[in-house]
Scaffold this active site. Structure first.
Site: not given
Length: 302
Positions: A142, A163, A192, A235, A237, A249
């Site tokens: 990222c 986003k 993200s 991502h 992972e 969040r």
């Protein structure tokens, strides 16, 4: 084969419960083989979560891997205890005289800042420069990928209108490349981020190869032609629930973040999201460790 990690690392218990092959340092010393030495520069704020995500993937190959965690000295993280950092992390000054077979540079929540405004940017560029001669192959994730593309290849990031947040389909441009060996024609991966890099700039750079793009045509897997640097803009992972936790969040901070695309069944934020990218996560890390680290690294560094 196991990953070799510090004996008291909190992730150890979880990994053993999940049947990930873990070996502590004491037992590893009795092994008469050449393990791989992997350095992880963890720039993510919740370091223990990122440790666990990466160790799951590094521990699922037939190679013994010694793990060293690296943190920045010029920026002290606030989402992890000082005790954890002091016990399990090194700074660059402590390891820069060593050679490593592989390096992972994670993402970081600083992508909307100019690179030079990041407090540890100079330190990061020193580490990236050092890796060119002291590391066999580096995997960037990222923002870590954007940082390498900017610093070494002059490719700037740009902010998107909204986003990029969700699970997207991706295609492979060349299945003969060992990094993507075994990948399906279409596979899923999480994203993200607020910024992107130009596909045209990557394709026009003679030192880079674009291996995979998203369904929107955005770059996903980029590799330097000498295979020393591999950049992943998403991502792979991430756990199945990571995007849900990021969504909660963002809303707790009052951010107007959209529901992650193609993620919650029926866009129901209370539904359990399926883990649609797990197999390709393991495959990418396994291919990287095997073909670009183990097969390329010298048995003895001079």
């Amino acid at each position: 084969m196991p990953i070799n990690i510090p004996k008291q690392l909190p992730a150890s218990g979880v990994l053993k419960q999940e049947k990930i092959f873990v070996m502590d340092e004491d037992k590893a010393r009795t092994q008469d083989i050449r393990p791989l030495n992997i350095l992880i520069l963890n720039l993510m704020p919740e370091k223990e979560r990122t440790e666990l995500q990466l160790l799951r993937l590094l521990g699922n190959t037939p190679l013994q891997v010694n793990i060293t965690f690296l943190r920045t000295a010029t920026h002290l993280p606030t989402h992890v205890s000082r005790h954890h950092l002091e016990n399990f992390y090194k700074t660059f000054s402590e390891i820069q005289s060593r050679r490593f077979d592989g390096l992972i540079i994670t993402g970081a929540p600083v992508e909307q800042m100019a690179f030079q405004d990041v407090t540890y940017w100079d330190e990061l560029t020193d580490i990236m420069d050092w890796s060119e001669t002291n590391v066999t192959s580096t995997l960037h994730i990222c923002w870590g990928a954007q940082a390498r593309l900017y610093h070494h290849y002059g490719i700037e990031k740009f902010e998107m209108h909204r986003k990029c947040f969700g699970i997207y389909e991706h295609q492979i441009s060349d299945h003969t490349i060992k990094l993507v060996r075994g990948f399906d024609d279409i596979f899923h991966a999480p994203h993200s981020r607020y910024t992107n890099v130009s596909r045209e700039a990557i394709e026009e750079n003679p030192n880079l190869t674009l291996l995979s793009v998203s369904e929107q045509g955005a770059p996903f897997i980029i590799m330097s032609n000498d295979a020393k640097n591999i950049m992943i803009t998403g991502h792979l992972e991430y756990d199945a629930t990571t995007l849900a936790e990021e969504y909660e969040r963002d809303h707790s901070k009052g951010l107007d973040t959209d529901i992650p695309e193609n993620y919650f069944p029926g866009d129901d934020v209370h539904a359990q999201p399926p883990h649609k990218w797990r197999s390709h996560s393991h495959l990418l890390f396994s291919n990287w460790l095997n073909y670009y680290v183990y097969q390329e690294t010298p048995f003895e560094w001079e």
